[in-house]
Design an enzyme around this catalytic site. Structure first.
Site, PDB file in Angstrom:
ATOM      1  N   ASP A 101       4.669   7.685   5.696  1.00 61.98           N
ATOM      2  CA  ASP A 101       4.171   8.444   6.843  1.00 61.98           C
ATOM      3  C   ASP A 101       4.285   7.686   8.160  1.00 61.98           C
ATOM      4  O   ASP A 101       4.838   8.193   9.128  1.00 61.98           O
ATOM      5  CB  ASP A 101       2.718   8.902   6.590  1.00 61.98           C
ATOM      6  CG  ASP A 101       1.808   7.755   6.158  1.00 61.98           C
ATOM      7  OD1 ASP A 101       2.260   6.583   6.153  1.00 61.98           O
ATOM      8  OD2 ASP A 101       0.640   8.018   5.809  1.00 61.98           O
ATOM      9  N   ASP A 104       3.361   1.257  11.022  1.00 65.44           N
ATOM     10  CA  ASP A 104       2.332   0.777  11.967  1.00 65.44           C
ATOM     11  C   ASP A 104       2.589  -0.714  12.199  1.00 65.44           C
ATOM     12  O   ASP A 104       3.484  -1.073  12.944  1.00 65.44           O
ATOM     13  CB  ASP A 104       0.957   1.095  11.372  1.00 65.44           C
ATOM     14  CG  ASP A 104      -0.196   0.765  12.295  1.00 65.44           C
ATOM     15  OD1 ASP A 104       0.045   0.454  13.473  1.00 65.44           O
ATOM     16  OD2 ASP A 104      -1.354   0.809  11.854  1.00 65.44           O
ATOM     17  N   ARG A 166      -6.158  15.926   5.599  1.00 64.29           N
ATOM     18  CA  ARG A 166      -4.733  15.804   5.240  1.00 64.29           C
ATOM     19  C   ARG A 166      -4.057  17.172   5.238  1.00 64.29           C
ATOM     20  O   ARG A 166      -2.846  17.275   5.372  1.00 64.29           O
ATOM     21  CB  ARG A 166      -4.584  15.190   3.849  1.00 64.29           C
ATOM     22  CG  ARG A 166      -5.017  13.738   3.737  1.00 64.29           C
ATOM     23  CD  ARG A 166      -4.599  13.193   2.391  1.00 64.29           C
ATOM     24  NE  ARG A 166      -5.247  11.933   2.059  1.00 64.29           N
ATOM     25  CZ  ARG A 166      -4.789  10.743   2.398  1.00 64.29           C
ATOM     26  NH1 ARG A 166      -3.692  10.628   3.106  1.00 64.29           N
ATOM     27  NH2 ARG A 166      -5.432   9.645   2.052  1.00 64.29           N
TER      28      ARG A 166
END
Ligand code: 5GP
Length: 176
Positions: A101, A104, A166
């Site tokens: 996803d 980072d 989600r």
């Protein structure tokens, strides 16, 4: 006080970009003459992204596998080294496309790539829906990125806010 939130990326924007990513990835496999691939998606956050993306990837022999990676737990900040769990068998000699996803700090991607190389993957390419503009703690450069985003906590489209939300079709952010 509940933090203010707003939509960052709409479901229509996601759909369009995911189709483009599928095409970019299919082209790469074609160019590199790779017809045998394991798509490895990371639970839970990449659940919708992977499911949507995989349907736009053209590859003769595509297998789907998943591992669970957790670094945030129920917190809104990184909890240090990611924990990776799941079945690591069967990656030896395989071309792997890692689908996650968010890129980072890059710690999770680095840990997974190191693990895949240790268990004998032949090649690894990486695809992230989101790339957060933060200082990276890794030398890994993603091969495919959906969207570059600012440094904010995001949720929806598989991404959680303390394990909830989600199911939202759009990607939201908490205002700082
Ligand atoms: P990294 O190891 O690159 O620092 O973090 C990667 C993982 O942290 C992502 O796969 C995702 O699970 C989680 N993460 C990072 N930023 C966010 C965020 O803004 N929202 C959510 N829900 N998860 C995030």
């Amino acid at each position: 006080m509940t933090p203010k939130k707003s939509i960052l990326i709409t479901s229509e924007q996601i759909k369009k970009r995911v189709e483009e990513l599928g095409e970019e990835i299919s082209n790469m496999f074609r160019q590199e003459k790779i017809s045998d691939v394991i798509v490895l998606w990371l639970a839970e956050g990449a659940i919708f992204f992977a499911a949507d993306l995989i349907r736009h990837i053209e590859c003769e022999n595509l297998q789907i596998r998943s591992l669970k990676a957790s670094s945030y737990g129920k917190e809104l900040f990184s909890q240090g080294d990611p924990k990776i769990t799941g079945d690591e068998s069967g990656f030896e000699g395989k071309h792997v496309l890692l689908v996650d996803d968010i890129f980072d700090t890059g710690r999770t991607a680095e840990a997974i790539c190191q693990r895949l190389l240790r268990i004998g993957a032949q090649s690894i390419s990486t695809c992230f829906l989101l790339n957060k503009k933060v200082e990276k703690t890794t030398s890994i450069t993603p091969d495919f990125i959906g969207f570059d985003i600012e440094d904010a906590y995001v949720f929806g489209y598989g991404l959680d806010a303390a394990e909830a939300m989600r199911n939202l079709p759009d990607i939201w952010k908490f205002e700082k």
